[in-house]
Design an enzyme around this catalytic site. Sequence first.
Site, PDB file in Angstrom:
ATOM      1  CE1 TYR A 141     -77.163 -26.128 -57.263  1.00  0.00           C
ATOM      2  CE2 TYR A 141     -75.995 -25.246 -55.404  1.00  0.00           C
ATOM      3  CZ  TYR A 141     -76.056 -25.845 -56.457  1.00  0.00           C
ATOM      4  OH  TYR A 141     -74.939 -26.676 -56.865  1.00  0.00           O
ATOM      5  NE  ARG A 182     -70.267 -19.800 -50.270  1.00  0.00           N
ATOM      6  CZ  ARG A 182     -70.870 -19.069 -49.106  1.00  0.00           C
ATOM      7  NH1 ARG A 182     -70.343 -19.069 -48.090  1.00  0.00           N
ATOM      8  NH2 ARG A 182     -72.134 -18.672 -49.281  1.00  0.00           N
ATOM      9  CE  LYS A 222     -76.684 -30.688 -57.150  1.00  0.00           C
ATOM     10  NZ  LYS A 222     -76.458 -31.244 -58.426  1.00  0.00           N
ATOM     11  CB  THR A 270     -73.321 -28.646 -54.057  1.00  0.00           C
ATOM     12  OG1 THR A 270     -72.966 -27.548 -53.130  1.00  0.00           O
ATOM     13  CG2 THR A 270     -74.796 -28.797 -53.797  1.00  0.00           C
ATOM     14  CG  ASP A 271     -69.720 -27.223 -50.119  1.00  0.00           C
ATOM     15  OD1 ASP A 271     -70.455 -26.573 -50.715  1.00  0.00           O
ATOM     16  OD2 ASP A 271     -68.652 -26.539 -49.642  1.00  0.00           O
ATOM     17  CD  GLU A 272     -73.963 -23.640 -52.577  1.00  0.00           C
ATOM     18  OE1 GLU A 272     -75.004 -23.169 -52.421  1.00  0.00           O
ATOM     19  OE2 GLU A 272     -73.127 -23.322 -53.353  1.00  0.00           O
ATOM     20  CB  ILE A 292     -67.747 -29.579 -63.230  1.00  0.00           C
ATOM     21  CG1 ILE A 292     -67.755 -28.527 -62.068  1.00  0.00           C
ATOM     22  CG2 ILE A 292     -67.080 -30.661 -62.462  1.00  0.00           C
ATOM     23  CD1 ILE A 292     -68.702 -28.717 -60.837  1.00  0.00           C
ATOM     24  CB  VAL A 347     -67.667  -7.850 -52.668  1.00  0.00           C
ATOM     25  CG1 VAL A 347     -67.521  -8.573 -51.618  1.00  0.00           C
ATOM     26  CG2 VAL A 347     -66.285  -7.947 -53.749  1.00  0.00           C
ATOM     27  CB  THR A 387     -79.460 -24.194 -69.889  1.00  0.00           C
ATOM     28  OG1 THR A 387     -78.161 -24.247 -69.188  1.00  0.00           O
ATOM     29  CG2 THR A 387     -80.184 -25.661 -69.666  1.00  0.00           C
TER      30      THR A 387
END
Length: 336
Positions: free
Chosen positions: A166, A230, A170, A140-142, A18, A222, A42
């Site tokens: 993660y 999502r 965040k 993030t929305d997470e 991004i 998958v 990285t």
Amino acid sequence: MHHYQPRHMLVTGGAGFIGANFIHHILETTNNIKIINLDKLTYASNIKNLASLKHTERYQFVHGDITDSYLVNEVLRKHNIDTIVHFAAESHVDNSIAQPAVFIQTNVIGTFALLEAAKNYWQHENHWDATRCRFHHISTDEVYGSLQLDDASFTEKTPYHPRSPYSASKAGSDHLVYAYYHTYGLPITLSNCSNNYGPFQHNEKFIPTIIKGCLTWQPIPVYGEGKNIRDWLYVKDHCKGIQAILEQGQVGERYNLGGNQEMENLSLVRLICHYFDKHKPQKMPYASLVQFVTDRKGHDFRYAINHEKIKKLLDWTPEETFLSGLEKTILATGNL
Ligand code: NAD
């Protein structure tokens, strides 16, 4: 309304997906903003995505780690930074399950180091004026947790309920950003965005994995039964949203960004496979490449974003549909 005008912008993590799109976007759509890109390079980065900017006077790359306070202080001072747009993070949930330590280090400690440096520098040099400095944090929305099918989508008031290393890291960084606003008055804004897709995304992520599978006729893994849901936003729309928040957003506010494109993972795979069936037909349909694999540990079922606030206040809405964004993404790989 008074618009904030960044002049010397530090972008962290600009060699990632991004961040690289954002740097291109800002340089293309403005005339006078100078960008310093601080990135550790990285495995997730690809500096080639910025190769075309090598000789651009308004852009400079600094190789380094955001947890290195000495370096960050030096960069702020040397380049007279008035605006920080903070993308740098470890960003892959699967990696955070296997090796969480670096997520805490970069996402939490790294954000803390940046906030400290910004506070110290701006307090002394810029006299702490919100018309003259800004810290925008990308989240993030997470962090909001996982929804069931009939739950209402996340708003800016939804309590945080992160469930993976993660999203917890965040969330930790988001809390620190708010703490610096409430405690010290650091002029911050924050955005929580749904899943992005588009040019420059690392192959480890879901949509690049599907596209790569189709292009090379390899199995497309998958998770579980592919029923997780999502929301998807084209990366350029995300960049435009961040720009709108920087210029017109209210200090101390958070804004949700989403694409209004909620999809089950399996439907998403089928849609991309149909695109390839149509444009590069093979003997078998591409959907025959789908291979169900053991589900991710603690896999969040559904994320859904309500972006009414930024639509209403900043007149931002996603411009791409999923199909138009997908086409741009596939064409950007240059392999079709
Ligand atoms: P990415 O993994 O593609 O890029 C991250 C970049 O940060 C890389 O260039 C990497 O080298 C750099 N970096 C990592 N650790 C660093 C450190 N310690 N110091 C300096 N640089 C470091 O990530 P992305 O997908 O571009 O995500 C950018 C930001 O947006 C992240 O904060 C992520 O949490 C957030 N976000 C991503 C999505 C998405 O769908 N990708 C959605 C919402 C929010």
